[in-house]
Design a protein around this motif. Structure first.
Motif, PDB file in Angstrom:
ATOM      1  N   SER A  60       0.825  -1.203   0.000  1.00  0.00           N
ATOM      2  CA  SER A  60       0.000   0.000   0.000  1.00  0.00           C
ATOM      3  C   SER A  60       0.864   1.259   0.000  1.00  0.00           C
ATOM      4  N   LEU A  61       0.438   2.247  -0.785  1.00  0.00           N
ATOM      5  CA  LEU A  61       1.174   3.512  -0.828  1.00  0.00           C
ATOM      6  C   LEU A  61       1.047   4.290   0.475  1.00  0.00           C
ATOM      7  N   SER A  62       0.053   3.950   1.276  1.00  0.00           N
ATOM      8  CA  SER A  62      -0.123   4.640   2.556  1.00  0.00           C
ATOM      9  C   SER A  62       0.721   4.036   3.677  1.00  0.00           C
TER      10      SER A  62
END
Length: 534
Positions: A60-62
């Motif tokens: 995930s980019l988060s």
């Protein structure tokens, strides 16, 4: 490192990248060993497989990256540092400042006078004055403070701008005062200005991009013979008529303290006020201090109408890949003044229409999901341009669409644009409306990152309203726009007569009456015509 070793190293680096990102192609144990600790951390399940056989880590980019220090972001301790302070001097001159960047602006309003005189003054700006013998002396003085200067005119304002180091404040304000109030207007400067104006007029008619010429034409059609409908560029027949006496008469009427704002960005307000009192309060202009009996306070009168210019557009671009011959049409309707509450809904509507050229690239931020892209350019491959513009002034406004296509398809192009105007009155989708509002707020905040935009915004708002709305206030107003607001302003706009500008081969152009009838219909279609011969 020899070339052979360097080549081998690059190959090894590439193989590492290859094995790491494409383990499904090389699923051997040696491949997994090259993945290293990252592969052990995320495992084979961390890779998403595609039909092509490739994949990438499904992370995930988060999720924060391991081993990266926590970022520190700038914080704003309230709005007080960015509020615009305004002081009105005894002679009526307004002084406005914002403590953020290092720019100085002097902005004075001009109104209706012999056509082209403001264009003339723009070219004459920062020439010799009572204090400086030539433009070179002015530039050398500014260079000592790392400064530059510029003058720009629009249909309702003239702006003298100087950017310089804060330490040179007194020098800059003194220079601005001299440039605006004490120009010499020597004969040789007037002659050089005439040459510059003639050259710009020739260039305007020869350039491949017809937008400046069309903008002139649509204003002339919308406000025929009055206020903002008068030419912004000096007409060729007026170039020799403008002399020192005419300029002094104009300056005496309109360059008056109550019609001026001295705006500074990046300077303490008290310092700017002190400099304004020193160099602008009791200064006698070169044209005298007599009263101004001929100030034109006319209100813009929207008339509607059509302005046509038959022009051969087949040779606007030479070379191996010339621009195809196009006919350009601009259709506009009256919107509102920027002082009215409906200005913000009209700005959102203009952003919702968007558009651009047929070869524009980019995603949602470039307007690829606006109506003129989705409904016009994506469906009609033969159209080269469809762009929405919104011009707003102190007492009126104009929302228009510029379109261009092959001369043989002008009638169909006009009908497509009139249908888009009619469809503006329909219900705007929730996602479409939110996208337009978000894009408008993004554009507003991005533009205000530019220093020239900030000081121009300060000067224009204070000049026209006596105060300045801050960006967060404007963003709140944009967020408050509803689909009902869009429908209401569109219904009001469609009641006005159309303004039409047409440039190029106009054999297939519908009559003005037919365009007006299409904009008064339910579906925006032109009345049918029948001809025995084509």
């Amino acid at each position: 490192m020899t070339n052979k070793v360097l080549k081998y190293w690059r190959r090894r680096q590439y193989n590492y990248y290859y094995y790491y990102y494409y383990p499904s192609i090389h699923p051997s144990s040696s491949a997994l060993s090259k993945v290293g600790s990252r592969g052990q951390q995320y495992g084979i399940a961390a890779y998403r497989k595609y039909s092509s056989g490739g994949g990438y880590p499904n992370i995930s980019l988060s999720t924060p990256l391991p081993g990266i220090p926590k970022p520190l972001f700038a914080s704003v301790d309230g709005q007080e540092k960015y509020e615009t302070k305004i002081t009105t001097l005894e002679n009526g001159l307004k002084v406005a400042s914002q403590n953020k960047f290092v720019w100085i602006l002097s902005l004075s309003s001009f109104s209706k006078y012999p056509s082209g005189i403001a264009h003339f003054l723009e070219k004459l700006a920062f020439s010799s004055t009572a204090q400086y013998g030539s433009k070179d002396e002015i530039l050398l003085t500014l260079e000592k403070h790392g400064g530059i200067c510029d003058c720009q005119t629009s249909r309702d304002t003239t702006m003298y701008a100087v950017s310089a180091e804060v330490k040179g404040l007194d020098t800059v304000v003194s220079l601005l005062s001299d440039a605006v109030l004490q120009p010499r207007l020597l004969d040789e400067e007037l002659e050089m200005t005439r040459m510059a104006v003639r050259f710009e007029l020739e260039d305007l008619n020869m350039r491949p991009d017809p937008e400046p010429l069309l903008t002139e034409m649509i204003h002339a059609a919308a406000y025929r013979g009055n206020t903002v409908g008068l030419p912004r560029f000096c007409p060729a027949e007026n170039v020799d008529k403008i002399d020192k006496n005419v300029l002094h008469s104009y300056l005496r009427n309109y360059y008056r303290p109550e019609r001026m704002v001295l705006a500074g960005v990046g300077i303490e307000h008290e310092q700017l006020v002190e400099s304004a009192r020193k160099y602008l309060l009791d200064v006698k202009p070169v044209w005298g201090t007599s009263s101004a009996p001929n100030v034109d306070l006319s209100v813009a009168q929207y008339t509607g109408g059509i302005v046509k210019m038959e022009k051969d557009m087949s040779d606007v671009s030479l070379g191996p890949t010339p621009i195809p011959e196009l006919t350009h049409i601009m259709i506009g309707l009256e919107s509102c003044s920027y002082l009215e509450d409906d200005f913000i809904p009209f700005a959102v509507l203009n952003m919702m229409m968007g558009g651009g050229g047929s070869f524009s690239a980019g995603g949602p931020g470039k307007g690829m999901f606006t109506r003129l892209y989705l409904n016009v350019l994506n469906r009609h491959h033969w159209m080269y341009n469809a762009t929405s513009y919104h011009h707003s002034y102190e007492d009126s406004g104009l929302l228009c669409i510029h379109a261009s296509a092959d001369p043989r398809q002008v009638r169909e192009m006009v009908e497509i644009i009139t249908r888009e105007f009619i469809q503006m009155g329909g219900s705007a989708g929730e996602m479409e409306l939110e996208r337009a509002k978000t894009q408008l707020k993004s554009m507003l905040m991005m533009n205000l990152e530019s220093r020239p935009v900030i000081f121009e915004d300060v000067g224009r708002q204070v000049l026209s309203t006596g105060k300045r709305k801050l960006p967060h206030e404007l963003c709140h107003l944009i967020s408050s726009v509803t689909a009902g607001d869009i429908k209401r302003v569109t219904t009001k706009m469609l009641r006005s007569k159309p303004a039409v500008a047409a440039l190029g081969d106009l054999m297939e152009l519908p009559s003005y009456e037919h365009i007006q009838a299409a904009l008064s219909s339910k579906d925006g279609r032109l009345p049918r015509t029948y001809r025995l011969f084509r």
